[in-house]
Design a protein around this motif. Sequence first.
Motif, PDB file in Angstrom:
ATOM      1  N   UNK A  70     -19.668  22.681  -6.339  1.00 57.40           N
ATOM      2  CA  UNK A  70     -19.505  21.659  -7.351  1.00 57.40           C
ATOM      3  C   UNK A  70     -18.108  21.666  -7.921  1.00 57.40           C
ATOM      4  N   UNK A  71     -17.977  20.964  -9.060  1.00 55.80           N
ATOM      5  CA  UNK A  71     -16.737  20.961  -9.823  1.00 55.80           C
ATOM      6  C   UNK A  71     -17.050  21.457 -11.220  1.00 55.80           C
ATOM      7  N   UNK A  72     -16.234  22.393 -11.713  1.00 59.61           N
ATOM      8  CA  UNK A  72     -16.489  23.034 -12.997  1.00 59.61           C
ATOM      9  C   UNK A  72     -15.226  23.103 -13.824  1.00 59.61           C
ATOM     10  N   UNK A  73     -15.417  23.055 -15.140  1.00 59.97           N
ATOM     11  CA  UNK A  73     -14.349  23.405 -16.083  1.00 59.97           C
ATOM     12  C   UNK A  73     -14.525  24.873 -16.437  1.00 59.97           C
TER      13      UNK A  73
ATOM     14  N   UNK B  55     -12.865  22.890  -7.932  1.00 65.08           N
ATOM     15  CA  UNK B  55     -13.976  23.287  -7.058  1.00 65.08           C
ATOM     16  C   UNK B  55     -14.560  24.633  -7.486  1.00 65.08           C
ATOM     17  N   UNK B  56     -15.894  24.731  -7.352  1.00 66.97           N
ATOM     18  CA  UNK B  56     -16.596  25.900  -7.888  1.00 66.97           C
ATOM     19  C   UNK B  56     -17.812  26.166  -7.013  1.00 66.97           C
TER      20      UNK B  56
ATOM     21  N   UNK C 182     -15.034  19.514 -27.010  1.00 70.43           N
ATOM     22  CA  UNK C 182     -14.820  18.680 -28.194  1.00 70.43           C
ATOM     23  C   UNK C 182     -16.040  18.690 -29.105  1.00 70.43           C
ATOM     24  N   UNK C 183     -17.168  19.133 -28.569  1.00 67.17           N
ATOM     25  CA  UNK C 183     -18.341  19.430 -29.367  1.00 67.17           C
ATOM     26  C   UNK C 183     -18.510  20.950 -29.365  1.00 67.17           C
ATOM     27  N   UNK C 184     -19.165  21.474 -30.374  1.00 70.15           N
ATOM     28  CA  UNK C 184     -19.383  22.921 -30.441  1.00 70.15           C
ATOM     29  C   UNK C 184     -20.335  23.378 -29.332  1.00 70.15           C
ATOM     30  N   UNK C 185     -20.115  24.585 -28.857  1.00 72.11           N
ATOM     31  CA  UNK C 185     -21.128  25.246 -28.031  1.00 72.11           C
ATOM     32  C   UNK C 185     -20.990  25.112 -26.538  1.00 72.11           C
ATOM     33  N   UNK C 186     -19.837  24.707 -26.035  1.00 71.08           N
ATOM     34  CA  UNK C 186     -19.693  24.624 -24.581  1.00 71.08           C
ATOM     35  C   UNK C 186     -19.732  26.015 -23.962  1.00 71.08           C
ATOM     36  N   UNK C 187     -20.506  26.148 -22.896  1.00 74.59           N
ATOM     37  CA  UNK C 187     -20.634  27.403 -22.163  1.00 74.59           C
ATOM     38  C   UNK C 187     -19.878  27.250 -20.836  1.00 74.59           C
ATOM     39  N   UNK C 188     -18.943  28.145 -20.594  1.00 72.00           N
ATOM     40  CA  UNK C 188     -18.125  28.081 -19.383  1.00 72.00           C
ATOM     41  C   UNK C 188     -18.556  29.162 -18.401  1.00 72.00           C
ATOM     42  N   UNK C 189     -18.439  28.931 -17.094  1.00 74.89           N
ATOM     43  CA  UNK C 189     -17.971  27.688 -16.482  1.00 74.89           C
ATOM     44  C   UNK C 189     -18.973  26.551 -16.692  1.00 74.89           C
TER      45      UNK C 189
END
Length: 354
Positions: free
Chosen positions: A7-10, A19-20, A52-59
């Motif tokens: 996939x594609x990930x931040x 790419x991920x 831009x919103x709280x709580x993003x989980x990476x990747x």
Amino acid sequence: MPSAASGYAAHSAQTPLAPFSFERRDPGPRDVAIDILFCGVCHSDLHTARSEWDGTLFPCVPGHEIVGRVTAVGGEVADLSPGDTVGVGCMVDSCRTCASCRDGEEQYCEGTGFVGTYNGDDPVMGGHTLGGYSDRIVVDRDFVLRVRHDEADLAAVAPLLCAGITTYSPLRHWKVGPGHKVGVVGLGGLGHMGVKIARAMGAEVVAFTTSPGKRDDALRLGAHDVVVSKDAEQMAAQANSFDFILNTVAASHDLDRFMRLLKRDGTMTLVGVPATPHPSPAIGELVFRRRQLAGSLIGGIAETQEMLDFCREYGLTADVEVIAPDRINEAFDRMERGDVKYRFVIDMAPLRAG
């Protein structure tokens, strides 16, 4: 054993999607394995990937407007088979037992809260869920939708899994239909579907836009009339005339300008979530006409299936621009500038080809 997916990930809020490779679970007894054909690009994807919103989980692998093909089903799944065309929207699980879930309103789950297709707590693999910017996904049968549109329309069906249900649900809940005058504020990914669906429901539809240049497009989409909301004279001419207004704008703005367009007992429902609060509405605009200001969040699974079948019956799909996966960062930048009519959709064929 888990199997490989691409996939594609931040990997952070500051880095572009790349790419991920990661793992998907093998189908359990109630699971459906899906090869993803198309995935719509929602503004929520951009907000989340850029934290831009709280709580993003990476990747973070975004994507919750998924259309794909079934490749395998668990032993307890009797109503889907390999080769079936299906969809997955914003949710992949919920508690199943609270009052909202029992009522088929899983989006309002009061137990665990619904599990998002991405950036949610993964109840099976642990960690967090990874979404539809990928070649395949495995989802519990209860959160898989049937797609009955023609094969040629599948890319344009994908945005219905978020933009379609987000606008259909409030129009359905407030019983919009023939004899109703309905306003749709904003003519983007959500608003263009709101216009199409309200028109198909039989309402008189007025589109509100800040861009005079969108008039012809709004009429093409199904609006009976178009009002430039920056024009005070045009707005005043619509006062006290609407039964329902669907406000799709996700930027902070003056709600009173639209509240005063409602009839007595009229309702304006908000479906956009701004990064900063709207100015507080004047209470008088509510009290002296018994008007209502409300909100709405996507829709439950049964209602989402109803929406897909409604759109199939009336020949409705989203207006889309199809892109390859490696153009996702360009799409994010263009979406932020409003340079899309009206939804990007990723064709996952290059990922599936390896």
